[in-house]
Design an enzyme around this catalytic site. Structure first.
Site, mmCIF file in Angstrom:
data_model
loop_
_atom_site.group_PDB
_atom_site.id
_atom_site.type_symbol
_atom_site.label_atom_id
_atom_site.label_comp_id
_atom_site.label_asym_id
_atom_site.label_seq_id
_atom_site.Cartn_x
_atom_site.Cartn_y
_atom_site.Cartn_z
ATOM 1 C CB ALA A 1 -0.945 -0.010 1.205
ATOM 2 N N GLY A 2 1.955 1.189 -0.775
ATOM 3 C CA GLY A 2 2.854 2.335 -0.897
ATOM 4 C C GLY A 2 2.366 3.284 -1.975
ATOM 5 C CG HIS B 1 10.427 -3.291 -16.408
ATOM 6 N ND1 HIS B 1 10.109 -2.253 -17.237
ATOM 7 C CD2 HIS B 1 10.199 -2.831 -15.150
ATOM 8 C CE1 HIS B 1 9.704 -1.219 -16.511
ATOM 9 N NE2 HIS B 1 9.766 -1.552 -15.244
ATOM 10 N N GLY C 1 0.559 1.243 -4.739
ATOM 11 C CA GLY C 1 -0.649 0.635 -4.162
ATOM 12 C C GLY C 1 -1.766 1.649 -3.953
HETATM 13 N N1 APR Z 1 4.561 -7.504 2.559
HETATM 14 C C1 APR Z 1 3.702 -6.534 2.196
HETATM 15 N N2 APR Z 1 4.069 -5.270 1.943
HETATM 16 C C2 APR Z 1 5.364 -4.964 2.075
HETATM 17 C C3 APR Z 1 6.330 -5.917 2.432
HETATM 18 C C4 APR Z 1 5.884 -7.247 2.693
HETATM 19 N N3 APR Z 1 6.729 -8.194 3.049
HETATM 20 N N4 APR Z 1 7.529 -5.303 2.469
HETATM 21 C C5 APR Z 1 7.330 -4.022 2.128
HETATM 22 N N5 APR Z 1 6.022 -3.806 1.892
HETATM 23 C C6 APR Z 1 5.345 -2.571 1.537
HETATM 24 C C7 APR Z 1 5.959 -1.343 2.141
HETATM 25 O O1 APR Z 1 5.547 -1.176 3.490
HETATM 26 C C8 APR Z 1 5.443 -0.234 1.223
HETATM 27 O O2 APR Z 1 4.237 0.336 1.711
HETATM 28 O O3 APR Z 1 5.436 -2.358 0.130
HETATM 29 C C9 APR Z 1 5.161 -0.981 -0.095
HETATM 30 C C10 APR Z 1 6.007 -0.497 -1.249
HETATM 31 O O4 APR Z 1 5.643 0.814 -1.506
HETATM 32 P P1 APR Z 1 6.687 1.942 -1.955
HETATM 33 O O5 APR Z 1 7.920 1.826 -1.135
HETATM 34 O O6 APR Z 1 5.953 3.243 -1.963
HETATM 35 O O7 APR Z 1 7.083 1.503 -3.436
HETATM 36 P P2 APR Z 1 6.254 1.700 -4.794
HETATM 37 O O8 APR Z 1 6.694 2.959 -5.452
HETATM 38 O O9 APR Z 1 4.816 1.486 -4.551
HETATM 39 O O10 APR Z 1 6.874 0.513 -5.669
HETATM 40 C C11 APR Z 1 6.688 -0.836 -5.288
HETATM 41 O O11 APR Z 1 7.020 -1.639 -7.519
HETATM 42 O O12 APR Z 1 7.776 -0.548 -9.409
HETATM 43 C C12 APR Z 1 8.105 -1.400 -8.361
HETATM 44 O O13 APR Z 1 10.460 -0.986 -8.086
HETATM 45 C C13 APR Z 1 9.172 -0.803 -7.510
HETATM 46 O O14 APR Z 1 9.636 -2.806 -6.314
HETATM 47 C C14 APR Z 1 8.985 -1.550 -6.248
HETATM 48 C C15 APR Z 1 7.468 -1.769 -6.192
#
Ligand code: APR
Length: 318
Positions: free
Chosen positions: A11-12, A176, A15
């Protein structure tokens, strides 16, 4: 009719954007999952409060327990870490392999009939790990990369030709990463191929070559500007297009990281190729004829994907 259920694991930045887009398009009820408690709940509530203004009906909830994703029709996975300036997608492999193993186990237990779209990088390796971990049929687990890469290519071409982005179609094959293969010959404005447009004086080969390179570096360009993370609006839009094609059985032909079992001479890898996504998931891998030069670029890209998977296999055993 019961609404579709869309589970967003992670949910980053991506998400949250996925949740908003799923709402705006009324694709179904949305569950946001994250290991950081509070963030998925907060984003769900925030988006639900946008719904009266925007006029969409759907329920939004957040959770940090995998039971919340039970029965999801679509799962979109962005869990893990994103790049910072100076990092390549491949630098994320160690930590994100572990995350994909956890997420895969959650999917296996709670929604084994879902259509699963992976976004976590390095994409071609992470979608492979996720599929291994969840055990779903290969045609129900797919990676999002090609729609994004070709959207970047389309945008740059539309700017160059000064025409609507809607009229530009573009094609990107391969992994990619830096070795992706933007196919100029199959890219067009309202059906007029780019090489013809060059002959018509709309652009030059040099400019198109620059656009191809900018497309390859499209993700890094945004990481360099943002500094604190990577692109999220266009990646979310791209995955939503794939989810919509599945949920509405649209049978769109989209470039995706799909499992190859002999197509393009490749067996047992996820690589970016054109596929048809419909109600049965990845219904067909479309094999287009490649010139010798394109084939060489494609093979180089496949080699890079293979290398990543070897690293991942080592991590999974260790
Ligand atoms: N289980 C669930 N969620 C997790 C876990 C896990 N084990 N580990 C990390 N997260 C969550 C983090 O808490 C964070 O909210 O995954 C989310 C990732 O969000 P962001 O850091 O904002 O990253 P985002 O820009 O959404 O990209 C996510 O997609 O494009 C790819 O390279 C990018 O690998 C990255 C992914």
């Amino acid at each position: 009719i019961v609404r579709n259920k869309i589970a967003l694991v992670g949910a980053g930045n991506i998400g949250g954007t996925l949740a908003l887009l799923a709402g705006l398009k009324e694709l179904g009820d949305v569950v946001l999952f994250d290991v950081v408690d509070g963030v998925p709940q907060g984003k769900a509530l925030d988006i639900a409060q946008a719904s009266p203004v925007e006029g969409f009906d759907a329920s939004f909830s957040g959770a940090s327990d995998y039971s919340a994703i039970a029965g999801a029709d679509v799962v979109i996975v962005t869990a893990g870490v994103a790049r910072k300036p100076g990092m390549s997608r491949d630098d994320l492999i160690g930590i994100n392999t572990k995350v994909m193993n956890q997420v895969g186990a959650g999917i296996k237990e709670h929604c084994p009939n879902a259509f699963v779209i992976c976004i976590t990088n390095p994409l071609d390796a992470m979608v492979w790990v996720l599929r291994e971990a969840c055990g779903l049929p290969h045609n129900r687990v797919v990676g999002m990369a090609g729609v994004l890469d070709s959207a970047r290519f389309r945008y740059f071409l539309a700017e160059e030709f000064n025409v609507s982005v809607e009229d530009v179609t573009a094609f990107v094959l391969g992994g990619h990463g830096d070795t992706m293969v933007p196919l100029v010959r199959y890219s067009a404005v309202a059906g007029i191929p780019v090489p013809d447009l060059i002959r018509m004086g709309w652009s030059t080969q040099e400019k198109i070559d620059q656009i191809v390179q900018r497309t390859r570096d499209g993700g890094a360009e945004i990481v360099g500007l943002l500094k604190t993370g990577s692109a999220f609006y266009a990646p979310a839009s791209s995955a939503i297009q794939m989810a919509e094609s599945y949920l509405k059985d649209k049978r769109r032909l989209l470039p995706c990281a799909a499992w190859l079992s002999g197509q393009y001479g490749i067996d047992g890898l996820y690589v970016g190729v054109p596929v048809i996504i419909g109600g049965d998931g990845v219904e067909k891998v479309v094999e287009i004829a490649l010139t010798a030069e394109e084939k060489a670029m494609f093979d180089k890209s496949v080699g890079a994907v293979k290398g990543l998977i070897e690293v991942t296999r080592g991590l999974m055993q260790g």
